[in-house]
Design a protein around this motif. Structure first.
Motif, PDB file in Angstrom:
ATOM      1  N   CYS A 110     -37.038 -24.497-116.812  1.00 36.08           N
ATOM      2  CA  CYS A 110     -35.830 -23.681-116.641  1.00 36.08           C
ATOM      3  C   CYS A 110     -34.754 -24.007-117.677  1.00 36.08           C
ATOM      4  CB  CYS A 110     -35.258 -23.879-115.236  1.00 36.08           C
ATOM      5  SG  CYS A 110     -36.399 -23.409-113.915  1.00 36.08           S
ATOM      6  N   VAL A 111     -34.897 -25.146-118.383  1.00 35.08           N
ATOM      7  CA  VAL A 111     -33.992 -25.548-119.457  1.00 35.08           C
ATOM      8  C   VAL A 111     -34.851 -25.954-120.650  1.00 35.08           C
ATOM      9  CG1 VAL A 111     -32.228 -27.194-120.211  1.00 35.08           C
ATOM     10  CG2 VAL A 111     -32.207 -26.348-117.856  1.00 35.08           C
ATOM     11  N   ASP A 112     -34.561 -25.391-121.827  1.00 37.60           N
ATOM     12  CA  ASP A 112     -35.366 -25.654-123.024  1.00 37.60           C
ATOM     13  C   ASP A 112     -34.708 -26.613-124.006  1.00 37.60           C
ATOM     14  OD1 ASP A 112     -37.614 -23.640-122.626  1.00 37.60           O
ATOM     15  OD2 ASP A 112     -35.844 -22.354-122.469  1.00 37.60           O
ATOM     16  N   PHE A 113     -33.379 -26.615-124.047  1.00 37.56           N
ATOM     17  CA  PHE A 113     -32.708 -27.535-124.967  1.00 37.56           C
ATOM     18  C   PHE A 113     -31.327 -27.887-124.447  1.00 37.56           C
ATOM     19  CE2 PHE A 113     -31.166 -23.428-126.462  1.00 37.56           C
ATOM     20  CZ  PHE A 113     -29.873 -23.662-126.908  1.00 37.56           C
ATOM     21  N   ALA A 114     -30.832 -29.018-124.914  1.00 37.72           N
ATOM     22  CA  ALA A 114     -29.478 -29.454-124.571  1.00 37.72           C
ATOM     23  C   ALA A 114     -28.626 -29.467-125.825  1.00 37.72           C
ATOM     24  CB  ALA A 114     -29.511 -30.849-123.946  1.00 37.72           C
ATOM     25  N   ARG A 115     -27.447 -28.876-125.755  1.00 35.90           N
ATOM     26  CA  ARG A 115     -26.470 -28.999-126.835  1.00 35.90           C
ATOM     27  C   ARG A 115     -25.876 -30.405-126.763  1.00 35.90           C
ATOM     28  NH1 ARG A 115     -24.685 -24.440-124.016  1.00 35.90           N
ATOM     29  NH2 ARG A 115     -22.891 -25.670-123.377  1.00 35.90           N
ATOM     30  N   SER A 116     -25.797 -31.088-127.895  1.00 38.01           N
ATOM     31  CA  SER A 116     -25.280 -32.460-127.864  1.00 38.01           C
ATOM     32  C   SER A 116     -24.412 -32.756-129.078  1.00 38.01           C
ATOM     33  CB  SER A 116     -26.434 -33.465-127.815  1.00 38.01           C
ATOM     34  OG  SER A 116     -25.930 -34.787-127.732  1.00 38.01           O
ATOM     35  N   SER A 117     -23.269 -33.373-128.808  1.00 41.26           N
ATOM     36  CA  SER A 117     -22.391 -33.818-129.888  1.00 41.26           C
ATOM     37  C   SER A 117     -22.548 -35.321-130.125  1.00 41.26           C
ATOM     38  CB  SER A 117     -20.930 -33.482-129.564  1.00 41.26           C
ATOM     39  OG  SER A 117     -20.510 -34.132-128.380  1.00 41.26           O
ATOM     40  N   ARG A 118     -23.557 -35.899-129.526  1.00 38.46           N
ATOM     41  CA  ARG A 118     -23.865 -37.313-129.758  1.00 38.46           C
ATOM     42  C   ARG A 118     -25.349 -37.476-130.026  1.00 38.46           C
ATOM     43  NH1 ARG A 118     -26.991 -39.405-125.824  1.00 38.46           N
ATOM     44  NH2 ARG A 118     -26.740 -38.806-123.644  1.00 38.46           N
ATOM     45  N   GLY A 119     -25.707 -38.580-130.652  1.00 34.14           N
ATOM     46  CA  GLY A 119     -27.101 -38.910-130.863  1.00 34.14           C
ATOM     47  C   GLY A 119     -27.668 -39.625-129.643  1.00 34.14           C
ATOM     48  N   PRO A 120     -28.913 -40.096-129.728  1.00 29.46           N
ATOM     49  CA  PRO A 120     -29.531 -40.782-128.586  1.00 29.46           C
ATOM     50  C   PRO A 120     -28.839 -42.102-128.277  1.00 29.46           C
ATOM     51  CG  PRO A 120     -30.944 -40.891-130.532  1.00 29.46           C
ATOM     52  CD  PRO A 120     -29.843 -39.948-130.868  1.00 29.46           C
ATOM     53  N   GLN A 121     -28.727 -42.402-126.987  1.00 28.89           N
ATOM     54  CA  GLN A 121     -28.145 -43.670-126.551  1.00 28.89           C
ATOM     55  C   GLN A 121     -29.229 -44.675-126.166  1.00 28.89           C
ATOM     56  OE1 GLN A 121     -25.488 -42.314-123.406  1.00 28.89           O
ATOM     57  NE2 GLN A 121     -23.788 -42.071-124.846  1.00 28.89           N
ATOM     58  N   ASP A 122     -30.346 -44.167-125.662  1.00 32.23           N
ATOM     59  CA  ASP A 122     -31.475 -45.000-125.277  1.00 32.23           C
ATOM     60  C   ASP A 122     -32.656 -44.601-126.163  1.00 32.23           C
ATOM     61  OD1 ASP A 122     -33.722 -46.173-124.122  1.00 32.23           O
ATOM     62  OD2 ASP A 122     -33.095 -45.796-122.065  1.00 32.23           O
ATOM     63  N   THR A 123     -33.130 -45.526-126.987  1.00 32.93           N
ATOM     64  CA  THR A 123     -34.212 -45.220-127.921  1.00 32.93           C
ATOM     65  C   THR A 123     -35.505 -45.947-127.556  1.00 32.93           C
ATOM     66  OG1 THR A 123     -33.417 -46.955-129.422  1.00 32.93           O
ATOM     67  CG2 THR A 123     -32.640 -44.705-129.819  1.00 32.93           C
ATOM     68  N   THR A 124     -35.671 -46.268-126.283  1.00 31.96           N
ATOM     69  CA  THR A 124     -36.867 -46.997-125.851  1.00 31.96           C
ATOM     70  C   THR A 124     -38.111 -46.111-125.843  1.00 31.96           C
ATOM     71  OG1 THR A 124     -36.318 -46.561-123.518  1.00 31.96           O
ATOM     72  CG2 THR A 124     -35.567 -48.659-124.470  1.00 31.96           C
ATOM     73  N   THR A 125     -37.946 -44.804-125.826  1.00 32.68           N
ATOM     74  CA  THR A 125     -39.073 -43.884-125.948  1.00 32.68           C
ATOM     75  C   THR A 125     -38.711 -42.800-126.958  1.00 32.68           C
ATOM     76  OG1 THR A 125     -38.439 -42.214-124.292  1.00 32.68           O
ATOM     77  CG2 THR A 125     -39.526 -44.215-123.472  1.00 32.68           C
ATOM     78  N   MET A 126     -39.667 -41.945-127.273  1.00 31.52           N
ATOM     79  CA  MET A 126     -39.429 -40.832-128.190  1.00 31.52           C
ATOM     80  C   MET A 126     -39.631 -39.499-127.470  1.00 31.52           C
ATOM     81  SD  MET A 126     -40.970 -42.161-131.830  1.00 31.52           S
ATOM     82  CE  MET A 126     -42.669 -42.189-131.275  1.00 31.52           C
ATOM     83  N   ASP A 127     -39.280 -39.461-126.192  1.00 30.84           N
ATOM     84  CA  ASP A 127     -39.512 -38.273-125.366  1.00 30.84           C
ATOM     85  C   ASP A 127     -38.741 -37.054-125.859  1.00 30.84           C
ATOM     86  OD1 ASP A 127     -41.041 -39.939-123.847  1.00 30.84           O
ATOM     87  OD2 ASP A 127     -39.598 -40.144-122.209  1.00 30.84           O
TER      88      ASP A 127
END
Length: 330
Positions: A110-127
């Motif tokens: 039901c959701v395909d993408f998120a608009r984001s003004s920040r980069g990743p905060q948790d980089t423990t996976t590459m999901d």
């Protein structure tokens, strides 16, 4: 000369009511599109415009590819005609990313993408993959009728947000931050050397009442807040962009001698800039529709962001528009 270049909010050319029939906002009730996006207030308006310029896989200019839902509005949104229940409207980058993660976990689609003004905060996976498309800049805003300086150094600003400077020009300062879930909030706190959960006592979001890039939050003459420069430009250009002017009495400040705008757009030499992103599930990078919309310099988003009608929103193009290098969990 630099002082004169500081942007001052004027009377809105068109009020929100006058724009109700033409404003860039959620798709009209009953309209459903191939790609659904939620999240950031910073990029909602430019993404709405880009969504209108992007066509679906049938190649028909009458069929828009992207449905982008604003950060604020009705409490819930319905993103698909069938198979999707109403969901709480995500307000901000982190809220949008969380909505995408929850959708993936539920296999709801039901959701395909998120608009984001920040980069990743948790980089423990590459999901998830953060795909840059535009360049944003952030400065401080104060009221036009305040005695607070309209030009500061970043060092002065950091001291204000760390509660080390409590008064300037005889005015007691109240440093504001946007609501929880805002990418601008997390970005600004990092710029100010602050950590969520242990904020200095003078810093406040007034119980979540401070919406990002809404100058009407500056209710006191000592109030100061972060403000996206392109968002300010978008609101200033409301006659062309058709976005709601929320600047109120806010004026953007100079930082380290740099004016926030140049020739009506973001000053790309401004000291505080950032890429802004569309975040997608990494396993969907091979999807034809995701590739068409976001991936590569020839994607619809990267091509359309250079168009004159999009430049009215004030953003610069990300130098690495369409790349898929940046990955993380959340």
């Amino acid at each position: 000369m630099r002082r004169a270049a500081v942007i001052v909010a004027g009377t809105a050319l068109l009020g929100a009511t006058a724009l109700s029939n033409t404003a860039l906002a959620d798709p009209a009730k009953g309209e459903y599109r191939q790609l659904v996006g939620v999240g950031s207030d910073t990029t909602q308006d430019v993404t709405n415009k880009l969504g209108r310029l992007s066509v679906d896989s049938n190649g028909s200019p009458d069929k828009q590819l992207i449905a982008s839902y604003d950060a604020t509005g009705t409490a819930t949104i319905k993103t698909r005609k069938t198979g999707c229940a109403d969901i709480a409207r995500p307000n901000g980058s982190s809220a949008g990313i969380t909505a995408l993660i929850n959708d993936i976990a539920a296999k709801a689609k039901c959701v395909d993408f998120a608009r984001s003004s920040r980069g990743p905060q948790d980089t423990t996976t590459m999901d998830l993959t953060w795909i840059p498309f535009a360049k944003d800049g952030v400065t401080f805003a104060v009221r036009s009728d305040s005695a607070l300086p309209k030009s500061l150094t970043k060092t002065q600003l950091i001291k204000i947000y760390n509660c080390q400077t409590r008064k300037l020009n005889g005015v007691t300062i109240t440093p504001l931050i946007p609501q929880a879930g805002s990418g601008t909030r997390s970005f600004w706190l990092k710029q100010m050397g602050l950590v969520e959960g242990s904020l200095p006592s003078c810093v406040t979001d007034r119980g979540g009442a401070v919406e990002e890039h809404d100058g009407r939050a500056l209710t006191g003459k000592g109030d100061i807040m972060p403000f996206s420069i392109p968002q300010y430009i978008s609101q200033q250009n409301t006659a062309k962009t058709k976005v709601t002017d929320r600047r109120g009495k806010a004026v953007l400040g100079e930082l380290d001698g740099h004016v926030p705008t140049f020739n009506g757009s973001l000053n790309l030499k401004f000291p505080i800039t950032r890429d802004v992103y569309n975040v997608v599930k990494t396993s969907r990078l091979t999807s034809t529709v995701i590739k068409s919309a976001f991936i590569g310099k020839n994607s619809q988003i990267c091509v359309n962001v250079l168009k004159a009608e999009v430049r009215e929103f004030g953003f610069g193009k990300a130098a690495n528009c369409g790349t898929t290098v940046l990955k993380g969990k959340s």
